[in-house]
Write a protein that holds these residues in place. Structure first.
Motif, PDB file in Angstrom:
ATOM      1  N   ASP A   1       0.834  -1.204   0.000  1.00 29.85           N
ATOM      2  CA  ASP A   1       0.000   0.000   0.000  1.00 29.85           C
ATOM      3  C   ASP A   1       0.866   1.251   0.000  1.00 29.85           C
ATOM      4  O   ASP A   1       0.572   2.221  -0.708  1.00 29.85           O
ATOM      5  CB  ASP A   1      -0.920   0.008   1.225  1.00 29.85           C
ATOM      6  CG  ASP A   1      -2.010  -1.041   1.117  1.00 29.85           C
ATOM      7  OD1 ASP A   1      -2.249  -1.534   0.000  1.00 29.85           O
ATOM      8  OD2 ASP A   1      -2.607  -1.380   2.159  1.00 29.85           O
ATOM      9  N   TYR A   2       1.934   1.233   0.767  1.00 32.83           N
ATOM     10  CA  TYR A   2       2.850   2.385   0.838  1.00 32.83           C
ATOM     11  C   TYR A   2       3.505   2.623  -0.516  1.00 32.83           C
ATOM     12  O   TYR A   2       3.588   3.761  -0.985  1.00 32.83           O
ATOM     13  CB  TYR A   2       3.904   2.122   1.917  1.00 32.83           C
ATOM     14  CG  TYR A   2       5.034   3.125   1.942  1.00 32.83           C
ATOM     15  CD1 TYR A   2       4.779   4.487   2.091  1.00 32.83           C
ATOM     16  CD2 TYR A   2       6.369   2.710   1.831  1.00 32.83           C
ATOM     17  CE1 TYR A   2       5.815   5.421   2.125  1.00 32.83           C
ATOM     18  CE2 TYR A   2       7.405   3.632   1.856  1.00 32.83           C
ATOM     19  CZ  TYR A   2       7.127   4.981   2.011  1.00 32.83           C
ATOM     20  OH  TYR A   2       8.151   5.885   2.037  1.00 32.83           O
ATOM     21  N   GLN A   3       3.954   1.550  -1.154  1.00 31.85           N
ATOM     22  CA  GLN A   3       4.564   1.678  -2.477  1.00 31.85           C
ATOM     23  C   GLN A   3       3.583   2.293  -3.475  1.00 31.85           C
ATOM     24  O   GLN A   3       3.944   3.175  -4.256  1.00 31.85           O
ATOM     25  CB  GLN A   3       5.027   0.315  -2.988  1.00 31.85           C
ATOM     26  CG  GLN A   3       6.256  -0.230  -2.279  1.00 31.85           C
ATOM     27  CD  GLN A   3       6.620  -1.616  -2.780  1.00 31.85           C
ATOM     28  OE1 GLN A   3       5.755  -2.398  -3.168  1.00 31.85           O
ATOM     29  NE2 GLN A   3       7.898  -1.936  -2.765  1.00 31.85           N
ATOM     30  N   GLN A   4       2.361   1.812  -3.451  1.00 32.12           N
ATOM     31  CA  GLN A   4       1.360   2.290  -4.396  1.00 32.12           C
ATOM     32  C   GLN A   4       1.044   3.770  -4.154  1.00 32.12           C
ATOM     33  O   GLN A   4       0.949   4.556  -5.105  1.00 32.12           O
ATOM     34  CB  GLN A   4       0.091   1.451  -4.285  1.00 32.12           C
ATOM     35  CG  GLN A   4       0.260   0.020  -4.798  1.00 32.12           C
ATOM     36  CD  GLN A   4      -0.981  -0.830  -4.577  1.00 32.12           C
ATOM     37  OE1 GLN A   4      -1.857  -0.468  -3.794  1.00 32.12           O
ATOM     38  NE2 GLN A   4      -1.052  -1.957  -5.258  1.00 32.12           N
TER      39      GLN A   4
ATOM     40  N   SER B   1       4.265  13.613   4.528  1.00 34.42           N
ATOM     41  CA  SER B   1       3.462  12.957   5.572  1.00 34.42           C
ATOM     42  C   SER B   1       3.475  11.441   5.407  1.00 34.42           C
ATOM     43  O   SER B   1       3.607  10.693   6.379  1.00 34.42           O
ATOM     44  CB  SER B   1       2.018  13.471   5.528  1.00 34.42           C
ATOM     45  OG  SER B   1       1.968  14.852   5.789  1.00 34.42           O
ATOM     46  N   LEU B   2       3.343  10.974   4.149  1.00 35.99           N
ATOM     47  CA  LEU B   2       3.327   9.537   3.877  1.00 35.99           C
ATOM     48  C   LEU B   2       4.672   8.899   4.208  1.00 35.99           C
ATOM     49  O   LEU B   2       4.726   7.838   4.842  1.00 35.99           O
ATOM     50  CB  LEU B   2       2.978   9.297   2.405  1.00 35.99           C
ATOM     51  CG  LEU B   2       2.935   7.839   1.947  1.00 35.99           C
ATOM     52  CD1 LEU B   2       1.810   7.087   2.658  1.00 35.99           C
ATOM     53  CD2 LEU B   2       2.755   7.761   0.429  1.00 35.99           C
ATOM     54  N   ILE B   3       5.757   9.530   3.764  1.00 37.60           N
ATOM     55  CA  ILE B   3       7.091   8.976   4.013  1.00 37.60           C
ATOM     56  C   ILE B   3       7.399   8.948   5.506  1.00 37.60           C
ATOM     57  O   ILE B   3       7.927   7.959   6.034  1.00 37.60           O
ATOM     58  CB  ILE B   3       8.163   9.796   3.254  1.00 37.60           C
ATOM     59  CG1 ILE B   3       7.997   9.586   1.745  1.00 37.60           C
ATOM     60  CG2 ILE B   3       9.567   9.392   3.689  1.00 37.60           C
ATOM     61  CD1 ILE B   3       8.929  10.419   0.898  1.00 37.60           C
ATOM     62  N   GLU B   4       7.047  10.026   6.192  1.00 38.27           N
ATOM     63  CA  GLU B   4       7.313  10.081   7.637  1.00 38.27           C
ATOM     64  C   GLU B   4       6.523   9.016   8.388  1.00 38.27           C
ATOM     65  O   GLU B   4       7.042   8.377   9.306  1.00 38.27           O
ATOM     66  CB  GLU B   4       6.957  11.476   8.164  1.00 38.27           C
ATOM     67  CG  GLU B   4       7.298  11.686   9.627  1.00 38.27           C
ATOM     68  CD  GLU B   4       7.008  13.092  10.099  1.00 38.27           C
ATOM     69  OE1 GLU B   4       7.438  13.447  11.212  1.00 38.27           O
ATOM     70  OE2 GLU B   4       6.339  13.846   9.370  1.00 38.27           O
ATOM     71  N   ALA B   5       5.272   8.810   7.987  1.00 34.30           N
ATOM     72  CA  ALA B   5       4.425   7.814   8.653  1.00 34.30           C
ATOM     73  C   ALA B   5       4.939   6.397   8.447  1.00 34.30           C
ATOM     74  O   ALA B   5       4.658   5.502   9.253  1.00 34.30           O
ATOM     75  CB  ALA B   5       2.987   7.925   8.147  1.00 34.30           C
ATOM     76  N   ASN B   6       5.713   6.183   7.375  1.00 35.64           N
ATOM     77  CA  ASN B   6       6.227   4.850   7.078  1.00 35.64           C
ATOM     78  C   ASN B   6       7.733   4.737   7.297  1.00 35.64           C
ATOM     79  O   ASN B   6       8.356   3.779   6.824  1.00 35.64           O
ATOM     80  CB  ASN B   6       5.886   4.489   5.629  1.00 35.64           C
ATOM     81  CG  ASN B   6       4.409   4.207   5.421  1.00 35.64           C
ATOM     82  OD1 ASN B   6       3.952   3.086   5.577  1.00 35.64           O
ATOM     83  ND2 ASN B   6       3.657   5.248   5.077  1.00 35.64           N
ATOM     84  N   ASN B   7       8.288   5.715   8.018  1.00 29.55           N
ATOM     85  CA  ASN B   7       9.732   5.719   8.324  1.00 29.55           C
ATOM     86  C   ASN B   7      10.572   5.602   7.051  1.00 29.55           C
ATOM     87  O   ASN B   7      11.576   4.878   7.010  1.00 29.55           O
ATOM     88  CB  ASN B   7      10.090   4.579   9.292  1.00 29.55           C
ATOM     89  CG  ASN B   7       9.383   4.720  10.625  1.00 29.55           C
ATOM     90  OD1 ASN B   7       9.332   5.811  11.193  1.00 29.55           O
ATOM     91  ND2 ASN B   7       8.802   3.633  11.114  1.00 29.55           N
ATOM     92  N   GLY B   8      10.150   6.302   5.997  1.00 26.49           N
ATOM     93  CA  GLY B   8      10.862   6.257   4.721  1.00 26.49           C
ATOM     94  C   GLY B   8      11.985   7.274   4.632  1.00 26.49           C
ATOM     95  O   GLY B   8      12.332   7.937   5.614  1.00 26.49           O
ATOM     96  N   ASP B   9      12.518   7.412   3.442  1.00 21.16           N
ATOM     97  CA  ASP B   9      13.667   8.291   3.194  1.00 21.16           C
ATOM     98  C   ASP B   9      13.165   9.682   2.820  1.00 21.16           C
ATOM     99  O   ASP B   9      12.659   9.904   1.721  1.00 21.16           O
ATOM    100  CB  ASP B   9      14.521   7.705   2.065  1.00 21.16           C
ATOM    101  CG  ASP B   9      15.782   8.515   1.809  1.00 21.16           C
ATOM    102  OD1 ASP B   9      16.024   9.487   2.549  1.00 21.16           O
ATOM    103  OD2 ASP B   9      16.526   8.169   0.879  1.00 21.16           O
ATOM    104  N   MET B  10      13.347  10.644   3.722  1.00 27.53           N
ATOM    105  CA  MET B  10      12.873  11.995   3.495  1.00 27.53           C
ATOM    106  C   MET B  10      13.717  12.751   2.472  1.00 27.53           C
ATOM    107  O   MET B  10      13.339  13.841   2.033  1.00 27.53           O
ATOM    108  CB  MET B  10      12.843  12.771   4.817  1.00 27.53           C
ATOM    109  CG  MET B  10      11.827  12.272   5.824  1.00 27.53           C
ATOM    110  SD  MET B  10      10.110  12.461   5.247  1.00 27.53           S
ATOM    111  CE  MET B  10       9.924  14.235   5.356  1.00 27.53           C
TER     112      MET B  10
END
Length: 255
Positions: free
Chosen positions: A138-141, A216-225
């Protein structure tokens, strides 16, 4: 001495255009920077820098493991500008897997022959799905869809600007030769540039919303800002280089 006067005249006219572009005082920092770059580089060099800017964001997307989106083709870009391909439909097309990786069907007679009847066919047990696998998908999409929005907005914005520039140039060149003066060029340009300024404001507002959603999406999923920083930088750089390119085109007509 005459050469210096000619250069000074060109610079004065460019500064007048600068004021029209900004809609404010011509000393506005962003436009002065664009003017400086326009004087430093030729149109061809600026086109190379624009291509490098596009390459920078494409490499960032390709290197990101959570982004599955392809660039816009020239045909899709034209359809978008003509209004025959809606934004949302184009975004969905960019999220589809590329067909290039598929191998064509092969003729029988060599490689894809069936195994002998008595040869056991090895089977693999299905791998257990981790609990968070669906969330990752879901995050990827979602992230890919946001990146596709960036691509579409950039293509639409630059495409409209290019069309406006060509329309202004065509209107100027349609004048009788004796009427192709600097004042008429600026008069024609000012009408289109007022529209361009409004278009830039709209585009900035849309990009702000897109970047906010991405962050917001990246932060919520601990992604690369860092991806957010890349999008912000390349967007601002694209706008600045485009302004410099238009100014360099004007400079060429004034010489």
């Amino acid at each position: 001495m005459k050469a210096w006067k000619k250069v000074l005249c060109v610079l004065i006219v460019l500064l007048i255009l600068l004021a029209l572009l900004a809609g404010l005082a011509y000393w506005q920092r962003d436009y002065l920077r664009a003017l400086k770059v326009a004087i430093q580089y030729t149109s061809e060099e600026l086109e190379e820098k624009l291509a490098e800017n596009q390459q920078m964001i494409q490499e960032a997307m390709d290197a990101h493991p959570d982004i599955i989106v392809r660039p816009i083709t020239e045909e899709e870009r034209q359809e978008l500008l003509e209004g025959t391909l809606p934004r949302e439909e184009l975004i969905q097309q960019l999220l589809k897997p590329s067909e290039e990786g598929k191998e064509p069907d092969q003729e029988s007679g060599g490689q894809n022959e069936a195994a002998p009847e008595n040869t056991p066919v090895p089977t693999e047990s299905p791998k257990p799905v981790e609990p968070d696998e669906n969330e990752k998908t879901d995050y990827q999409q979602e992230l890919s869809a946001i990146v596709a929005q960036v691509y579409v907005l950039q293509a639409e914005y630059t495409g409209i600007l290019d069309n406006m520039f060509e329309a202004a140039k065509a209107e100027y060149l349609a004048l009788p030769k004796e009427q192709r003066t600097r004042s008429n060029m600026l008069s024609i340009g000012s009408r289109y540039l007022n529209e361009a300024t409004e278009l830039e404001k709209q585009c900035d507002a849309e990009m702000d919303d897109i970047v906010s959603s991405m962050a917001s999406l990246i932060e919520a999923n601990n992604g690369d800002m860092d991806l957010v920083d890349t999008v912000i930088y390349t967007y601002a750089n694209e706008k600045s280089l485009k302004k410099s390119w238009y100014m360099s085109q004007l400079k060429a007509h004034l010489n």
